[in-house]
Scaffold this motif. Sequence first.
Motif, PDB file in Angstrom:
ATOM      1  N   SER A 175      -0.183   8.296   1.961  1.00  0.00           N
ATOM      2  CA  SER A 175       0.428   9.343   1.139  1.00  0.00           C
ATOM      3  C   SER A 175       0.486  10.670   1.911  1.00  0.00           C
ATOM      4  O   SER A 175       1.422  11.457   1.729  1.00  0.00           O
ATOM      5  N   ALA A 176      -0.493  10.913   2.774  1.00  0.00           N
ATOM      6  CA  ALA A 176      -0.438  12.109   3.614  1.00  0.00           C
ATOM      7  C   ALA A 176       0.744  12.037   4.570  1.00  0.00           C
ATOM      8  O   ALA A 176       1.483  13.001   4.752  1.00  0.00           O
ATOM      9  N   LEU A 177       0.960  10.892   5.161  1.00  0.00           N
ATOM     10  CA  LEU A 177       2.079  10.708   6.085  1.00  0.00           C
ATOM     11  C   LEU A 177       3.428  10.891   5.403  1.00  0.00           C
ATOM     12  O   LEU A 177       4.387  11.366   6.010  1.00  0.00           O
ATOM     13  N   ALA A 178       3.497  10.494   4.137  1.00  0.00           N
ATOM     14  CA  ALA A 178       4.771  10.523   3.412  1.00  0.00           C
ATOM     15  C   ALA A 178       4.951  11.760   2.539  1.00  0.00           C
ATOM     16  O   ALA A 178       5.991  11.926   1.910  1.00  0.00           O
ATOM     17  N   THR A 194       0.819  -1.204   0.000  1.00  0.00           N
ATOM     18  CA  THR A 194       0.000   0.000   0.000  1.00  0.00           C
ATOM     19  C   THR A 194       0.858   1.261   0.000  1.00  0.00           C
ATOM     20  O   THR A 194       0.516   2.255  -0.651  1.00  0.00           O
ATOM     21  N   LEU A 195       1.996   1.223   0.696  1.00  0.00           N
ATOM     22  CA  LEU A 195       2.895   2.373   0.675  1.00  0.00           C
ATOM     23  C   LEU A 195       3.442   2.623  -0.731  1.00  0.00           C
ATOM     24  O   LEU A 195       3.549   3.777  -1.167  1.00  0.00           O
ATOM     25  N   PHE A 196       3.787   1.582  -1.438  1.00  0.00           N
ATOM     26  CA  PHE A 196       4.245   1.759  -2.815  1.00  0.00           C
ATOM     27  C   PHE A 196       3.129   2.352  -3.673  1.00  0.00           C
ATOM     28  O   PHE A 196       3.363   3.245  -4.494  1.00  0.00           O
ATOM     29  N   ALA A 197       1.913   1.866  -3.480  1.00  0.00           N
ATOM     30  CA  ALA A 197       0.780   2.407  -4.234  1.00  0.00           C
ATOM     31  C   ALA A 197       0.564   3.880  -3.924  1.00  0.00           C
ATOM     32  O   ALA A 197       0.106   4.647  -4.784  1.00  0.00           O
ATOM     33  N   ALA A 198       0.908   4.288  -2.709  1.00  0.00           N
ATOM     34  CA  ALA A 198       0.752   5.673  -2.281  1.00  0.00           C
ATOM     35  C   ALA A 198       1.904   6.555  -2.744  1.00  0.00           C
ATOM     36  O   ALA A 198       1.941   7.746  -2.411  1.00  0.00           O
TER      37      ALA A 198
END
Length: 302
Positions: A147-150, A58-62
């Motif tokens: 995505s907000a976090l990153a 999910t992080l990669f998707a984001a």
Amino acid sequence: MGTYQLKYTMKCMLAVALITFCGPSLAEVVVRDDTGATVRLPEPARRIVTLAPHLVETLFAAGAGDKLVGTVHYSNFPEAAKTISRVGSYDRFDLESVVALKPDLIIAWLSGNVPASLDKLRALGFPVYVSQIDRIDDVPSEIERFSALAGTSEIGNAAAKRFRERFARLQQRYSKLPPVRTFYQIWKQPLMTVGGKQIISSVIRLCGGENVFEQLETLAPAVTIEAVIAANPEAIVASGMGESRPEWLDDWKRWASITAVVRENLFFIHPDLIQRHTPRLLDGAELLCQQLETARRRRPHG
């Protein structure tokens, strides 16, 4: 089936989330996690450690894959995830290894990680965001939060939008069709299925199916062969632990009273496409929807 795979398959709970992302890339980031706790970062995360394989996807998707500095075993998608440093397994990660990576954000898994270990990380001053989603339609919200976090909201919001549009197309096409009573089999010994609160049940509902064990509260309950026969599913769907169709799926052929056997509705879906709480759930959903549509076509006419 390996202990990891079996335990990993069994995890999953309800999630409710809210995002608040303030200002430009160096502004404070405030995001509420799936436990209701507020996670505050002075700026978007640059060094992230994830404590479950599906969180990596999910992080990669984001759009935040390049910010990952550590994760756990079996984080194998996308290909770039295979090169990320390992800190142990999701249920037994090494605290010193996590600390050594100097993360500015740790993303944890509520029903998979040991709470005491997460408390130790918090006590050391690390921000810990706890993730837990229970329905397939919760996935895009998680993409947006990550995505907000990153600080990658432009990428993450676009990915979430694509997910919602694809989900809506599947919902429109399949969810109102005549229901197909479905038994989803995780494993043979013990014979395990999914309860109504497990994310796979939400995929079954999306496809116009009815989980024959929907009423069970346990996420991954053990059931008996007799209970499956009594439920008389119209379709049996199995996952197993790899790319190959599990041999034990054909064991049901000895029970000729089951409608799924009579109509040859014994189906297989790769576990990574339906048992991980990631954007790839839509790939698994498309396959399941097609399989249940096959079951509808095989109904007797007249």
